[in-house]
Design an enzyme around this catalytic site. Structure first.
Site: not given
Lengths: 253, 659
Positions: B41, B44-45, B267, B285, B331, B457, B463
């Site tokens: 993968g 970002l990570a 979300h 967003s 959320r 979260r 991110l």
């Protein structure tokens, strides 16, 4: 919102593999809902192909939000289809009419060989970035983020260049298959920022050389790339890249 | 005693990470050169981990299923990234970010992990700016911030509505630099289909080259899974079409525990479903809740156009129910409130399953401010709207454009219609403080692990976690593990464990190719998604979950009898790729229901109808459920539960209140 469905005639490029000969194949699709996205229309076609025992059409796609840059269809002679500032995944069928014939082809450029049907290999773009599209800073060695103020105007210009999604529409639409908008966007982003200064010359030279090595054509200022770019990247970035390249050659040690 | 050892370092919370870094073992630079690391993968990570480890001298092999590492779905994150920089002088601190995240997660995450996340958040912003990430700036040239749900400070750094894109391209550029110097070998269009365990340690993977269909063996001294979340188990989600659970599920089948699988984030602000052909959902967003106001008509089934409904006939239900946080509640709270209104018959749009997100008052407010700034005296209403529209466009332009493209409506003139959608999965493979799963040598980073977000979260934290894990956590903790491997030498791919793993992958592919049924893979995926959304989605009940388990079992049987995978396995075959992924989702979905059934409480994104307060808020049960539910693969039988108790030494769990 119209709920009337459409009947479409599709002419789609089918090519079994990288070395096989391809050809256009006709399909008819009924009951296309105008609220569908273009790729959802392709999903419906594929679903029908699978159910009747045929091979579905292979195409690249992933985020379907217009940001990953993976989708890549040449629709009725235009990269990402008829709407400006729109990737194929964000194109919706309400922009087509009942009875339309839609011609769907892959990106065509010798630097983007076809893998299968509408999928092409864009790894040349990765190699151009590897040649210099970065700032050499190791993890952990960065100074405080606010240590270096950057004029908002420059930051905004750098951002505008940085929004490139690497889809390759600029190459596909250019009669020379030039990648200069893609390369210019990255060279511009980094040359506009103070962090990009130390490697400025080397970067411009190395990225341009790699671009040439990959077999992309030159720029003859027709401006088609700017028109077709789904992110509206300006060809000013090509001009800036040319200046950066010239400057780099002049000051090269 | 639990088989799980979280390895949380001793000492005061604020010193744990510092002391741990100072005491763990290191691998010297010469030895790093003889150690291989696999990173699966490149979001970002993954990209940040691969780049950082390569910079340190490890030999890295990185894998992604897309045509380039730059496509990973981190790219679609819009709003921003949190960091406790306190650049606004508004009282932010590492402790506050820690506290907000623990509270936002409804007290179902580990204190030590979350505190570390808050500590390194500040380094992430520094690193990204140094890479040339063009964050939004103010006229003075310094970085701008905005605020997100569930917090009362402005700590979110952003790049218009494309923060994820810019951060990913930063990590991708760092990764590209390491590819160019040969420290990373990049395998794009490759999908990991199994993890290889040699003598009890993760020592490699089996990957399928998606262009040729060939199975490949890759060995390493450690394997990092950075493969994102599993929201696509619901078929419709805001995830990319290719996002999947396969890498972590294969590891789960090999013995890695799956923690809190039912913790799913729905979300609140997504574009509603428009038809049954729908392939994915698009997020608007959370940053839009900064300025937008959410409402429904006060009258049921109100057919008037939204602009024709007068102010006093609108119910701004978030502002009404939660005056302290208003439209910026977390959320899970915002999503449930929208569902409550729609279920009660106040929904809008054709489907009646939507609420309004309205920018009219923000446009007026910004327009007036802008006119003042420009010194315009008594501007006309039209002029105020014009100026306000410009300001809103500069802040959220790309989001408004996206909305217009998808729906055909102009959100500057009429309120957007939104509805909750599956977005993120807090659950994931269980990891200890070092981000290692219970399988030695198998590390899990980013959304793929369970570690930092508890049961919910907070916005702009995904991110942060992905980059924290990749840039600043695993480069330290991996060294401690690899210190034992400096004399091991390269791992042979001829080991019988590789033979066995490759054979099992080949068997699965052969099985799928030979079914020759009459239904497409998508048919099963959609059917699974419907079961999950109806019975394991925003509201869950014992009865529904039990039904879901038996329905999924039946669907799985039907899948293996009726699915049709066209083409052959020795070529580019997107239908086969989907079939392999859906086969894993069909097992994961069942586990999620078991987890939701086990948790007889409501917390964060997990809402059990039996456990709610009189006014419909989540009713947590700290006495019985303050634990991480880590599930062991049942090998065809019911999964086995292991508990890791959560100890709150610094924050006292209280009922979350955003009123």
């Amino acid at each position: 919102m119209s709920s009337k469905t459409m009947r479409l005639n599709l002419k789609i490029w089918r090519q079994k593999g990288p070395k096989a000969n391809g050809k256009m194949v006709d399909y008819t699709l009924n009951e296309v809902n105008p609220e569908m996205s273009f790729l959802e229309m392709m999903d419906v076609l594929n679903q029908q192909l699978v159910e009747r025992g045929d091979e579905p059409v292979a195409f690249d796609h992933d985020c379907r939000e217009g940001i990953c840059g993976m989708c890549s269809m040449f629709i009725n002679g235009r990269a990402h289809g008829p709407m400006t500032g729109t990737t194929t995944c964000q194109l919706h069928m309400r922009h087509f009419n009942d009875g339309d014939t839609i011609v769907i082809e892959p990106w065509r450029a010798s630097a983007f060989p076809v893998i299968k049907d509408l999928m092409v290999d864009r790894s040349a773009f990765d190699r151009i970035i590897q040649a210099g599209g970065y700032i050499s800073v190791n993890t952990g060695s960065a100074p405080d983020a606010n240590a270096l103020p950057i004029p908002k105007e420059n930051a905004d210009m750098a951002f505008d260049a940085a929004t490139c999604i690497g889809c390759g529409a600029c190459v596909a639409t250019c009669k020379n298959a030039s990648a200069m908008l893609f390369v210019g966007a990255k060279v511009s982003q980094l040359s506009l920022l103070p962090q990009g200064q130390p490697e400025r010359e080397e970067r411009a030279i190395r990225m341009v050389e790699q671009m040439d090595k990959e077999g992309f054509g030159n720029c003859t200022n027709t401006g088609a790339c700017e028109v077709e770019c789904p992110k509206g990247i300006s060809i000013e970035n090509i001009a800036r890249m040319n200046r950066e390249y010239l400057r780099a050659k002049l000051v090269q040690k | 005693m639990s088989v799980l050892n979280s390895k949380i370092p001793a000492g005061p919370l604020a010193d744990k990470w510092k002391n741990h870094k100072n005491s763990i073992r290191l691998v010297n630079p010469a030895n790093k050169r003889s150690i291989d690391v696999i990173v699966v993968g490149t979001g970002l990570a993954g990209a940040s981990a691969a780049a950082s480890l390569a910079e340190m001298g490890y030999k890295v092999k990185a894998f992604c299923f897309q045509d380039s590492p730059r496509r990973a779905h981190s790219i679609a994150a819009q709003g921003g990234i949190n960091a406790a920089k306190n650049y606004r002088n508004d009282g932010d601190s590492v402790h506050r970010l820690f506290y907000d995240t623990i509270k936002g997660g409804d007290y179902r995450s580990r204190e030590a992990n979350v505190h570390r996340l808050a500590e390194v958040s500040v380094n992430i912003i520094d690193q990204c700016v140094a890479q040339g990430v063009p964050f939004a700036r103010e006229y003075g040239g310094l970085l701008d911030n905005r605020s997100f749900g569930g917090v009362q400070v402005s700590r979110t750094f952003y790049a218009k509505g494309q923060t994820g894109q810019q951060l990913l391209l930063g990590a991708y550029s760092a990764l590209s630099r390491q590819v160019s110097v040969g420290q990373v070998k990049m395998y794009h269009r490759h999908e990991m289909l199994d993890v290889v365990m040699v003598e009890g340690k993760a020592r490699g993977i089996i990957a399928r080259n998606l262009v040729t269909g060939e199975l490949e063996r890759h060995s390493a001294h450690a394997v990092l899974l950075c493969t994102g979340g599993y929201g696509n188990v619901f078929f419709l989600s805001t995830n990319a079409m290719g996002s999947n659970v396969t890498a972590t599920w294969k590891a789960h089948r090999k013995g890695a525990f799956f923690a809190n699988p039912s913790f799913t984030q729905i979300h609140p602000t997504c574009i509603p479903v428009s038809g049954d052909y729908q392939s994915k959902l698009t997020l608007m967003s959370e940053s839009l809740r900064n300025d937008g106001r959410i409402w429904v008509p006060k009258k049921q089934n109100d057919e008037r156009r939204p602009v024709d409904i007068p102010e006093d006939e609108r119910d701004y239900y978030l502002e009404r129910r939660y005056p302290a946080f208003g439209n910026l509640v977390p959320r899970d709270v915002a999503s449930r409130a929208a569902k409550e209104r729609c279920d009660a018959g106040y929904g809008v749009g054709q489907s009646k399953m939507a609420v309004y997100l309205d920018y009219a008052s923000a446009i007026q407010r910004y327009g007036t401010l802008e006119a003042n700034k420009l010194g315009e005296i008594q501007p006309s209403a039209q002029r105020i709207t014009e100026l306000g529209t410009q300001v809103v466009a500069s802040k959220y332009g790309n989001l408004f454009e996206m909305y217009a493209k998808i729906t055909g409506d102009n959100p500057y003139e009429t309120p957007m219609r939104i509805y909750p959608a599956v977005h993120y999965t807090m659950g994931g493979l269980w990891v200890d403080y070092n981000l290692m799963s219970n399988l030695p040598g198998l590390f899990v980073l980013g959304e793929a692990n369970f570690s930092d977000h508890g049961a919910n979260r907070l916005g702009a934290s995904a991110l942060m976690q992905g980059l924290a894990d990749g840039y600043f956590v695993v480069p330290y903790t991996l060294g401690d593990y690899l210190a034992d491997d400096i004399r091991t030498g390269s791992i042979s791919t001829q080991d019988p464990a590789f033979d066995e793993a490759e054979r099992s992958v080949q068997d699965q592919i052969n099985r799928l190719m030979s079914i020759g049924g009459s239904k497409s893979v998508d048919y099963f995926h959609k059917a699974l998604g419907k079961i999950m959304w109806d019975k394991c989605g925003m509201a869950r009940s014992e009865e529904g979950l039990k039904q879901a388990i038996s329905e999924i079992q039946a669907l799985r049987e039907e899948f293996y009898a009726q699915v049709r995978v066209p083409g052959s396995a020795n070529e580019m075959n997107p239908e086969l790729e989907k079939a392999i992924r859906v086969a894993d989702f069909l097992e994961l979905g069942e586990l999620m229901c078991y987890d939701a059934l086990n948790r007889n409480e409501s917390c964060g994104g997990h809402f059990r109808e039996e456990y709610q307060t009189e006014d419909g808020e989540a009713l947590r049960d700290d006495e019985n459920f303050a634990y991480v539910a880590a599930w062991e693969y049942g090998q065809g039988k019911a999964p086995i539960l292991h508990k890791e108790d959560l100890n709150f030494e610094n924050v006292k769990p209280s009922t979350r209140s955003y009123k």
